[in-house]
Scaffold this motif. Structure first.
Motif, short mmCIF file in Angstrom:
data_model
loop_
_atom_site.label_atom_id
_atom_site.label_comp_id
_atom_site.label_asym_id
_atom_site.label_seq_id
_atom_site.Cartn_x
_atom_site.Cartn_y
_atom_site.Cartn_z
N VAL A 82 3.33 15.80 26.08
CA VAL A 82 3.72 16.29 27.41
C VAL A 82 2.94 17.55 27.75
CG1 VAL A 82 5.62 17.23 28.77
CG2 VAL A 82 6.01 15.26 27.29
N GLY A 83 2.76 18.43 26.77
CA GLY A 83 2.01 19.66 27.01
C GLY A 83 0.59 19.37 27.46
N ASP A 84 -0.08 18.43 26.81
CA ASP A 84 -1.45 18.07 27.19
C ASP A 84 -1.50 17.48 28.60
OD1 ASP A 84 -2.52 18.91 24.79
OD2 ASP A 84 -2.34 16.95 23.84
N LEU A 85 -0.57 16.56 28.90
CA LEU A 85 -0.58 15.88 30.20
C LEU A 85 -0.30 16.86 31.32
CD1 LEU A 85 -0.84 13.01 31.44
CD2 LEU A 85 1.65 12.92 31.42
N LEU A 86 0.68 17.75 31.11
CA LEU A 86 1.04 18.69 32.16
C LEU A 86 -0.06 19.72 32.40
CD1 LEU A 86 3.03 19.71 34.18
CD2 LEU A 86 4.30 20.83 32.35
N ALA A 87 -0.74 20.14 31.33
CA ALA A 87 -1.86 21.06 31.49
C ALA A 87 -2.97 20.42 32.32
CB ALA A 87 -2.39 21.49 30.13
N VAL A 89 1.27 20.76 43.63
CA VAL A 89 2.61 20.26 43.37
C VAL A 89 2.55 19.24 42.25
CG1 VAL A 89 4.60 19.08 44.36
CG2 VAL A 89 3.24 20.64 45.77
N VAL A 90 3.49 19.35 41.28
CA VAL A 90 3.62 18.36 40.22
C VAL A 90 5.03 17.81 40.27
CG1 VAL A 90 3.51 17.91 37.74
CG2 VAL A 90 1.97 19.60 38.76
N ILE A 91 5.15 16.49 40.39
CA ILE A 91 6.48 15.88 40.39
C ILE A 91 6.53 14.82 39.28
CG2 ILE A 91 6.83 16.28 42.85
CD1 ILE A 91 6.24 13.33 43.33
N VAL A 92 7.74 14.47 38.90
CA VAL A 92 7.95 13.51 37.82
C VAL A 92 8.75 12.34 38.37
CG1 VAL A 92 8.84 13.18 35.49
CG2 VAL A 92 8.02 15.44 36.19
N GLU A 93 8.25 11.11 38.12
CA GLU A 93 8.92 9.90 38.60
C GLU A 93 9.20 8.96 37.43
OE1 GLU A 93 6.44 8.03 41.47
OE2 GLU A 93 6.93 9.42 43.08
N GLU A 94 10.24 8.16 37.60
CA GLU A 94 10.52 7.12 36.63
C GLU A 94 9.58 5.94 36.87
OE1 GLU A 94 14.62 6.12 36.81
OE2 GLU A 94 15.32 8.15 36.39
N SER A 95 9.24 5.25 35.78
CA SER A 95 8.31 4.12 35.87
C SER A 95 8.88 2.93 35.10
CB SER A 95 6.95 4.52 35.29
OG SER A 95 6.10 3.39 35.17
N ASN A 96 8.50 1.73 35.52
CA ASN A 96 8.91 0.52 34.81
C ASN A 96 8.04 0.25 33.59
OD1 ASN A 96 10.97 -0.06 36.64
ND2 ASN A 96 9.55 -1.10 38.03
N PHE A 101 6.16 1.43 30.04
CA PHE A 101 6.43 2.34 28.93
C PHE A 101 5.31 3.37 28.81
CE2 PHE A 101 6.25 3.64 24.50
CZ PHE A 101 7.58 3.98 24.27
N GLY A 102 5.68 4.62 28.55
CA GLY A 102 4.70 5.67 28.31
C GLY A 102 4.60 6.65 29.47
N LEU A 103 3.53 7.48 29.43
CA LEU A 103 3.30 8.50 30.44
C LEU A 103 2.02 8.18 31.19
CD1 LEU A 103 4.06 11.72 28.34
CD2 LEU A 103 5.55 10.61 29.99
N GLU A 104 2.03 8.44 32.50
CA GLU A 104 0.87 8.17 33.35
C GLU A 104 0.73 9.28 34.37
OE1 GLU A 104 -0.64 4.74 36.53
OE2 GLU A 104 1.28 4.53 35.47
N LEU A 105 -0.49 9.71 34.64
CA LEU A 105 -0.76 10.78 35.60
C LEU A 105 -1.53 10.22 36.79
CD1 LEU A 105 -0.79 13.78 36.41
CD2 LEU A 105 -2.90 14.03 35.08
N GLU A 106 -1.03 10.49 37.99
CA GLU A 106 -1.69 10.05 39.22
C GLU A 106 -1.85 11.25 40.15
OE1 GLU A 106 -0.77 7.49 43.29
OE2 GLU A 106 0.65 7.44 41.61
N ILE A 140 3.53 12.55 37.65
CA ILE A 140 3.64 12.10 36.25
C ILE A 140 4.71 11.03 36.20
CG2 ILE A 140 4.23 12.78 33.90
CD1 ILE A 140 3.27 15.58 34.53
N ARG A 141 4.30 9.81 35.82
CA ARG A 141 5.25 8.70 35.73
C ARG A 141 5.69 8.54 34.27
NH1 ARG A 141 1.73 6.53 39.75
NH2 ARG A 141 2.86 6.30 41.72
N VAL A 142 7.01 8.38 34.13
CA VAL A 142 7.62 8.33 32.80
C VAL A 142 8.31 6.99 32.61
CG1 VAL A 142 9.21 9.49 31.21
CG2 VAL A 142 8.08 10.80 33.03
N GLY A 143 8.02 6.31 31.53
CA GLY A 143 8.67 5.04 31.22
C GLY A 143 9.20 5.03 29.80
#
Length: 786
Positions: A427-432, A443-450, A452-457, A647-650
């Protein structure tokens, strides 16, 4: 986790000052005496008793309460029964305790007899039984004891039956002749007893505890010194070892000349005459409840913090390692603890929503400050003066933290802060990376995703400095956010008060299956009601955002919002909403509002028009002169050209997904705070440095200086708690760490001193600022409880 009441320590305080019989004088002291005594006995740092007060009750109620107190006790319990009332003796010198309905000439049928009280105490199975009598002729109680009275108690675990009476069997117990603000017209006997317990003066052997024998000797000497014609009496029946009634409370500082000194104990009778306590029972109730919640949270503190089992309201257990999870599920066993634990919950949730991290630090600081403030109250300090000292010290801490802070300038520094806040390197690497791409104002927002894993858009978006106008719009109670997916957007440059004006747009959005986001100069009365009722009754999600401010600034903001979303600004000059149709509505992929701001993600406006506006703004900005106009242009350019990182979180399980999203949301807030305020050495080192710097600035005035010292002493607590949870000596390191300089901290994992920035052990300065401010705020609130 529901906690038991203080194990085996129960007290009933009976106070009768108002009497129906005119031949019995009305007493001023009892009601006040029991309230003050209850505060000290209930205080978790002193007596830790479960206390019941019975005031001005008739005789049958008193007997029932005594039986209730004593009948249910078990072998390991300690019980204390206290009377403050008239004592009556009949012609045969038999003692009775007067109740509200007592007739002086008929005590056998209208008062509580000595024989009833004694029989109940003898039958009680509690290991230790203490009877304290503040009434005339109280010494007559011990006459007729079945066994020989025993003397001083020496030992470690108390068993036995002890009676402490305010006078002998032929004496009166006096109310004080003086009048002081904090203890008006109290009983001399109870006043001295409170003095011994509250200040620790009755700890005659210096072992940090007050035994009943020590308390009696202290009270006897204090009462006789004030009234030579009143001599308290002591009797004990099969009293073997020590019966300990209280711990000695730690004062804020050993001496005002050495501010911030920890662990000093002020003893009454060691020179200056101690002041009457200003600590009250309601404060004791809050302090006990706060400790019940704080003790669980403290165990989770630091990289080596424990995980705790918390029982929820349904009786199910949960294994948790974070402050937010603990306070969300924790339920106090004793209903009196509820308000204190709510203080802890408010602290944790408030800090988390503001800066994303530091909730446990805040609780540790608040507990230390509350302990210090309670000790000062017990020593007679004025609560208002304490508040002034606490506020003064808090401002000094904030100034020093700003001076210590180092700007966040590299991606690596961002990664360090994000990793600490989320406790996750990924998470630290992705957010940086996300913050590097969107910039300081992005602006950085966090969304739920269908998936699995983390994705940055990276997408387009805008953040507005205005939030929803009512909490009824919130769709995510945990985050206190209203989140609308694919909303229709209405922008209105007028004050909306009529619900009928909004009805066509609610119907248009509802017909498309979309929520409605209304941005207007103001939304109130019928218009606000229409949106709220539509959401609650018809499941039509909506939100209203008030865009206030000067006309030119508001209109510029509305024009930018309309450009981004494809909406048309509706103004009064154009006929208002009455002449507008659904074609004025715009759209966006998502609108997220909090109480303070609004984020619009991926608006439906024409990208080419947006790019043209951005190019014109840049050209105008290059040719403009420095000043307010240039600042406004720069702000407008940042709004339109700003990017939004999503940041999409699954996760595989719903519960795990919520937890993971919350973890990343908190890390985002903390990283943003770090960018704004900079970073400081972590591991409690920054607060230790600040404590050393401000300890020489004690304000004038004894009680205000005590309040200042409350904060100084508390700044050491986070470092000590980290050490304690790591299995190290919490008192061994602070002085050594201070000598090593402001950039050094102690790594509790490796057990070595390190340079904080090099080792990545840092805190966002905003986190500590918020922690100190919130802790001081809750303690000043506590001090003003009457």
């Amino acid at each position: 986790m529901p906690t038991s009441p203080p194990v085996g320590r129960y007290a009933l305080l009976v106070a009768v000052g108002a009497y129906d019989d005119p031949s019995l004088d009305q007493l001023r002291a009892p009601e006040q005496d029991v309230e003050r005594l209850a505060a000290v006995l209930e205080d978790p740092a002193v007596g830790n008793f479960t206390v019941r007060i019975l005031a001005d009750a008739p005789d049958h109620e008193v007997r029932r309460e005594i039986e209730d107190l004593l009948a249910e006790r078990v072998n390991d319990d300690l019980v204390l029964l206290y009377f403050s009332c008239h004592g009556i003796v009949d012609p045969f010198h038999r003692l009775y305790f007067a109740a509200a309905n007592t007739v002086r000439t008929r005590p056998a049928s209208t008062a509580i007899s000595r024989s009833f009280v004694n029989e109940q105490l003898e039958a009680c199975r509690a290991a230790a039984k203490v009877l304290v009598l503040d009434c005339c002729f109280a010494g007559a109680f011990a006459e007729g004891f079945k066994g020989n009275p025993q003397g001083a108690l020496d030992g470690q675990i108390g068993r036995g039956y002890v009676v402490i009476s305010a006078c002998d069997s032929y004496e009166y117990a006096f109310e004080s002749d003086g009048l002081v603000e904090s203890a008006p017209r109290g009983s001399i006997f109870t006043d001295v007893l409170l003095e011994g317990l509250a200040t620790g003066g009755a700890d005659l052997d210096g072992d940090g505890r007050v035994g009943v024998d020590e308390l009696f000797r202290y009270v006897h000497d204090g009462v006789v010194r004030r009234r030579p014609d009143q001599k308290p009496k002591w009797s004990a029946y099969n009293a073997e070892p020590h019966i300990y009634l209280a711990n000695v409370p730690m004062t804020v500082a050993a001496s005002l000349g050495v501010p911030g000194s920890r662990g000093g104990v002020a003893k009454a009778g060691a020179g200056a005459v101690p002041r009457p306590t200003t600590y009250n029972r309601h404060q004791a109730i809050v302090a006990r409840g706060f400790r019940a919640g704080a003790d669980l949270v403290r165990r989770t503190f630091g990289p080596l913090g424990r995980r705790v089992l918390v029982e929820d309201a349904s009786g199910a257990y949960h294994e948790l390692g974070d402050a937010a999870g603990v306070v969300r599920l924790f339920t106090a066993y004793d209903t009196r603890d509820a308000i204190g634990t709510s203080y802890v919950r408010e602290l944790v949730e408030g800090v988390r929503h503001r800066v994303g991290d530091g909730a446990t630090t805040t609780v540790v600081l608040a507990q230390a400050m509350m302990d210090g403030a309670s000790a000062a109250l017990r020593a007679g300090a004025n609560p208002v003066a304490l508040c002034r000292g606490i506020e003064s010290a808090t401002l000094a801490v904030l100034a020093e933290l700003a001076d210590l802070a180092v700007p966040v300038e590299t991606k690596e520094q961002l990664r360090m802060v994000s990793t600490i806040a989320s406790n996750d390197e990924t998470v630290g690497d992705l957010l940086a990376s996300a913050m590097e791409r969107v910039g300081k104002d992005g602006v950085v927002i966090v969304e739920e995703s269908n998936l699995f894993g983390l994705e940055l858009e990276l997408t387009e978006g805008m953040r507005l400095p205005a939030g929803h106008v009512s909490p009824y719009f919130v769709t995510d109670p945990e985050g206190a956010e209203a989140v609308l997916a694919d909303p229709a957007i209405l922008v209105v440059d007028q004050r909306l008060a009529n619900g009928a004006d909004l009805q066509p747009f609610l119907e248009a959005a509802g017909g498309q299956g979309r929520p409605l986001a209304v941005f207007a100069h103001d939304v109130r009365d019928g218009a606000l009601t229409a949106l709220i009722v539509g959401k609650m009754r018809h499941a039509l999600a909506s939100v209203a955002v008030r865009l206030g401010g000067p006309d030119q600034e508001r209109r510029s903001l509305m024009a930018d919002l309309a450009l981004l979303t494809g909406a048309t600004v509706v103004g009064e000059a154009d006929g208002g909403l009455g002449t507008a149709g659904p074609t004025v509505l715009g759209g966006a992929r998502k609108v997220i509002t909090t109480r303070r701001d609004t984020t619009v993600v991926d608006g439906a406006g024409d990208p080419q028009l947006i790019r043209r506006r951005v190019r014109r703004l840049r050209a105008a900005l290059e040719g403009s002169e420095p000043g307010p106009g240039q600042a406004a242009q720069r702000e407008q350019l940042a709004r339109l050209a700003g990017a939004v990182a999503v940041i999409r979180v699954g996760e595989s399980a719903e519960g795990q997904l919520k937890k993971r999203k919350r973890q990343i949301d908190d890390a985002v807030r903390n990283a943003k705070a770090a960018v704004e305020w900079g970073i400081v050495p972590g591991g409690g080192a920054a607060l230790l440095t600040v404590a050393g710097r401000i300890s020489t600035r004690v304000p004038r005035g004894d009680d205000e200086a005590l309040g200042y010292a409350v904060v100084i002493d508390a700044l050491v607590a986070p470092y000590e708690e980290l050490m304690r949870n790591a299995g190290r000596d919490p008192l061994a390191g602070p002085a050594d760490l201070r000598r090593r300089g402001p950039g050094v901290t102690f790594d509790v994992v490796s057990g070595t001193y390190v340079t904080a920035l090099d080792a990545g052990i840092v805190d966002a300065a905003a986190t500590l600022r918020q922690a100190v401010t919130a802790a001081a705020g809750v303690v000043t609130r506590y001090l003003m409880i009457g």
